[in-house]
Design a protein around this motif. Structure first.
Motif, PDB file in Angstrom:
ATOM      1  N   VAL A   1      17.166  74.357 -52.198  1.00 60.07           N
ATOM      2  CA  VAL A   1      17.376  74.075 -50.783  1.00 60.07           C
ATOM      3  C   VAL A   1      16.568  75.089 -49.988  1.00 60.07           C
ATOM      4  O   VAL A   1      16.710  76.299 -50.192  1.00 60.07           O
ATOM      5  CB  VAL A   1      18.872  74.153 -50.405  1.00 60.07           C
ATOM      6  N   GLN A   2      15.711  74.580 -49.110  1.00 63.65           N
ATOM      7  CA  GLN A   2      14.898  75.443 -48.257  1.00 63.65           C
ATOM      8  C   GLN A   2      15.191  75.102 -46.800  1.00 63.65           C
ATOM      9  O   GLN A   2      15.348  73.932 -46.452  1.00 63.65           O
ATOM     10  CB  GLN A   2      13.417  75.226 -48.537  1.00 63.65           C
ATOM     11  N   LEU A   3      15.266  76.118 -45.970  1.00 65.64           N
ATOM     12  CA  LEU A   3      15.479  75.951 -44.536  1.00 65.64           C
ATOM     13  C   LEU A   3      14.232  76.424 -43.798  1.00 65.64           C
ATOM     14  O   LEU A   3      13.729  77.512 -44.061  1.00 65.64           O
ATOM     15  CB  LEU A   3      16.690  76.760 -44.080  1.00 65.64           C
TER      16      LEU A   3
ATOM     17  N   THR B   1      16.506  73.102 -37.295  1.00 66.50           N
ATOM     18  CA  THR B   1      16.163  73.545 -38.637  1.00 66.50           C
ATOM     19  C   THR B   1      15.902  72.322 -39.510  1.00 66.50           C
ATOM     20  O   THR B   1      16.686  71.376 -39.509  1.00 66.50           O
ATOM     21  CB  THR B   1      17.304  74.368 -39.255  1.00 66.50           C
ATOM     22  N   LEU B   2      14.800  72.366 -40.233  1.00 65.74           N
ATOM     23  CA  LEU B   2      14.482  71.338 -41.210  1.00 65.74           C
ATOM     24  C   LEU B   2      15.020  71.796 -42.553  1.00 65.74           C
ATOM     25  O   LEU B   2      14.724  72.905 -43.003  1.00 65.74           O
ATOM     26  CB  LEU B   2      12.968  71.125 -41.296  1.00 65.74           C
ATOM     27  N   VAL B   3      15.831  70.957 -43.191  1.00 69.82           N
ATOM     28  CA  VAL B   3      16.371  71.255 -44.515  1.00 69.82           C
ATOM     29  C   VAL B   3      15.612  70.400 -45.523  1.00 69.82           C
ATOM     30  O   VAL B   3      15.556  69.178 -45.397  1.00 69.82           O
ATOM     31  CB  VAL B   3      17.879  70.954 -44.604  1.00 69.82           C
ATOM     32  N   VAL B   4      15.030  71.048 -46.529  1.00 70.88           N
ATOM     33  CA  VAL B   4      14.330  70.351 -47.603  1.00 70.88           C
ATOM     34  C   VAL B   4      15.118  70.610 -48.883  1.00 70.88           C
ATOM     35  O   VAL B   4      15.226  71.755 -49.333  1.00 70.88           O
ATOM     36  CB  VAL B   4      12.872  70.839 -47.753  1.00 70.88           C
ATOM     37  N   TRP B   5      15.698  69.544 -49.449  1.00 66.80           N
ATOM     38  CA  TRP B   5      16.536  69.655 -50.640  1.00 66.80           C
ATOM     39  C   TRP B   5      15.849  68.867 -51.747  1.00 66.80           C
ATOM     40  O   TRP B   5      15.667  67.661 -51.638  1.00 66.80           O
ATOM     41  CB  TRP B   5      17.908  69.063 -50.363  1.00 66.80           C
ATOM     42  N   THR B   6      15.437  69.556 -52.793  1.00 61.35           N
ATOM     43  CA  THR B   6      14.741  68.910 -53.896  1.00 61.35           C
ATOM     44  C   THR B   6      15.468  69.174 -55.201  1.00 61.35           C
ATOM     45  O   THR B   6      16.195  70.171 -55.336  1.00 61.35           O
ATOM     46  CB  THR B   6      13.290  69.400 -54.016  1.00 61.35           C
TER      47      THR B   6
ATOM     48  N   HIS C   1      16.460  80.178 -48.579  1.00 59.29           N
ATOM     49  CA  HIS C   1      16.129  79.426 -49.764  1.00 59.29           C
ATOM     50  C   HIS C   1      17.104  79.821 -50.865  1.00 59.29           C
ATOM     51  O   HIS C   1      17.370  80.988 -51.067  1.00 59.29           O
ATOM     52  CB  HIS C   1      14.685  79.735 -50.161  1.00 59.29           C
ATOM     53  N   PHE C   2      17.631  78.797 -51.558  1.00 58.77           N
ATOM     54  CA  PHE C   2      18.416  79.083 -52.757  1.00 58.77           C
ATOM     55  C   PHE C   2      18.189  77.987 -53.781  1.00 58.77           C
ATOM     56  O   PHE C   2      17.751  76.884 -53.458  1.00 58.77           O
ATOM     57  CB  PHE C   2      19.904  79.266 -52.446  1.00 58.77           C
ATOM     58  N   ALA C   3      18.445  78.321 -55.028  1.00 59.36           N
ATOM     59  CA  ALA C   3      18.291  77.383 -56.134  1.00 59.36           C
ATOM     60  C   ALA C   3      19.558  77.402 -56.970  1.00 59.36           C
ATOM     61  O   ALA C   3      20.301  78.387 -56.970  1.00 59.36           O
ATOM     62  CB  ALA C   3      17.083  77.756 -56.978  1.00 59.36           C
TER      63      ALA C   3
END
Length: 73
Positions: A25-27, A36-41, A1-3
């Motif tokens: 961004v969360q993996l 891997t599911l990438v969730v980018w918000t 996870h990074f912001a």
């Protein structure tokens, strides 16, 4: 996870057009398929929400495609 934040950029993400832009961004592992599911918000304040999305979404798609190609997935 990074912001990350965007403090100034082109057009709709310029400092006078958008504020408080925070992207994350969360993996997440998908163990049954070894993927891997990438969730980018992103969250931000702007009078031009659609313009911000029109600028940023293609960039995010290209970055994810490049990462996928680099990893050979």
């Amino acid at each position: 996870h990074f912001a990350y934040s965007i403090d100034d950029g082109p057009g709709p993400v310029a400092k006078d057009a958008v504020s408080n832009y925070i992207g994350e961004v969360q993996l997440h592992p998908v163990t049954d398929s070894e993927q891997t599911l990438v969730v980018w918000t992103s969250s931000y304040e702007s009078d031009q929400n659609e313009a911000v999305g029109d600028l940023c979404n293609p960039i995010y798609r290209a970055l994810l495609a490049a990462l996928k190609a680099h990893l050979g997935a």
